[in-house]
Design a protein around this motif. Structure first.
Motif, PDB file in Angstrom:
ATOM      1  N   THR A  84     -18.128  17.052  15.212  1.00 53.99           N
ATOM      2  CA  THR A  84     -17.024  16.872  16.046  1.00 53.99           C
ATOM      3  C   THR A  84     -16.135  16.081  15.185  1.00 53.99           C
ATOM      4  N   THR A 153     -22.048  28.563  19.079  1.00 51.24           N
ATOM      5  CA  THR A 153     -23.403  28.335  19.672  1.00 51.24           C
ATOM      6  C   THR A 153     -23.388  28.236  21.093  1.00 51.24           C
ATOM      7  N   LYS A 201     -29.176  21.418  13.234  1.00 46.65           N
ATOM      8  CA  LYS A 201     -29.449  22.661  13.566  1.00 46.65           C
ATOM      9  C   LYS A 201     -30.186  23.394  12.356  1.00 46.65           C
TER      10      LYS A 201
END
Ligand SMILES: *Cc1c(COP(=O)(O)O)cnc(C)c1O
Length: 378
Positions: A84, A153, A201
């Protein structure tokens, strides 16, 4: 009378060995936690400006280069803040004026919003498609960054990475949000200039770091914007991050344990055959999950086109007669965690992490556990 969800007991022989199926943060392998313990006297609690931590950063950078088979001249850049924050970093240090974005879900829309909000950038061009599909970018005059998302995602859609026809890195960079894909899907560096991600992830580590593999063309852009008079906060300055990364440093203090777990996951992937091994595990899990859903009349893969069905994040719609929330509650009561749909998508759906750390046999066990729960609920 059917059972209430939290009273359902799944027989032990159906249960996965490990019940973590979250799409991020995702299952951390025990060996990665052991690596933290092994680092307790030598790395944890030591200076990030001294050789042990610098060597760890260097090892992560070079192992990522190996994993992705990066051509000569590429650099792995890193900094604090996760993917982000990298979107903000990119608005300050990567986009010259106008970006074009493939928007097909929550995450792909976020970078577009960041560019639209940046007062020093022109209006981004948005190419949108319905959730459950992905759009294709086309060359457009005045665009200097094409923004793709390797794996959306929020919806479980993956896309092949391709430079838009008729464009070249001389004028327009391809920047890819690979947060949930990196390490679990294959890609060709010839089609990409910036491949960025965070380690929670496929790399099964913790959040809070961003990493970006940058082509020579991307580095030229970073140097040029980074020496221009555009104002940028130092903590979001991509040129400062590039300079630090070349010296195996970060601008400010990184989480050392996160790097230790990332390094351990890279060792595991590389020792077993690299990206083909890691992506192969996810592909095997995906074949199991989608094959199972297609064989049940109450379950359907959400993504209609089999080629766009993600290998790392599986989304399965359930028939209206079965409440996906009840299924998740029953699974959780049996130690199977985080199978819930992405909330904002608002579908009666299960979403399953199938990152390389997740054993394909556990995905198979998960399907059997869901069968058991659904039989008990109806
Ligand atoms: C998880 C995710 C993000 C957000 O990552 P943070 O590290 O939490 O900022 C961004 N993009 C995609 C595709 C993701 O899966």
């Amino acid at each position: 009378m059917s059972a209430t969800p939290d009273q359902i007991t799944i027989p032990t022989d159906l249960l996965p060995a490990d019940g973590r199926f979250c799409c991020g943060p995702s299952k951390v392998r025990h060996e990665q936690v052991d690596a933290i313990v092994a680092a307790r006297d030598t790395l944890l609690g030591t200076s990030h400006r001294k050789p042990p931590v610098k060597n760890l950063v260097g090892a992560v950078r070079s192992k990522l280069s190996d994993l992705f088979s990066l051509p000569d001249g590429w650099e792995v850049v890193l900094g604090n803040g996760g993917s982000t924050v990298f979107w903000d970093v990119a608005t300050f240090g990567l986009v010259d004026d106008r970006s074009q974005h493939a928007v097909f879900g929550e995450f792909s829309s976020k970078f577009a919003e960041a560019c639209a909000a940046a007062p020093h950038l022109g209006e981004p061009s948005i190419v949108k498609s319905d959730v459950g599909t992905h759009p294709t970018l086309e060359a457009e005059d005045g665009i200097d960054v094409y923004a793709l998302t390797h794996n959306e995602t929020s919806t479980g859609v993956m896309m092949d990475l391709k430079r838009p026809a008729g464009t070249s890195a001389d004028t327009a960079l391809v920047a890819v949000d690979a947060t949930s894909a990196a390490g679990g899907l294959t890609w060709n560096p010839g089609e990409v200039d910036v491949y960025y991600f965070a380690p929670q992830k496929c790399f099964a580590s913790d959040g809070g770091l961003w990493l970006a593999a940058c082509s020579p063309a991307a580095q030229d852009r970073i140097e040029r914007i980074g020496t221009s008079d555009r104002w940028r906060p130092a903590s979001l300055d991509l040129r400062i991050a590039l300079d630090n990364s070349r010296q195996n440093q970060t601008y400010n203090t990184p989480a050392v344990a996160t790097l230790v777990m990332l390094d351990a996951q890279l060792d595991w992937m590389l020792a077993n055959g690299g990206l083909d091994f890691a992506a192969g595990r996810s592909a095997e899990s995906a074949a199991t999950l989608y094959g199972w859903a297609e064989s049940r009349d109450w379950a359907t893969p959400f993504v209609a086109d089999p080629a766009q069905r993600s290998h790392v994040v599986g989304t399965i719609d359930l028939d209206d007669s079965i409440d996906a929330n009840d299924v998740c509650v029953a699974l959780r009561a049996n130690g199977i965690l985080d199978t819930d749909a992405y909330r904002k998508l608002g579908r009666n759906q299960l979403r399953i992490g199938m990152f390389p750390a997740i054993d394909p046999s556990d995905v198979d066990a998960l399907t059997k556990s869901i069968d058991h729960v659904v039989a008990q609920l109806s």
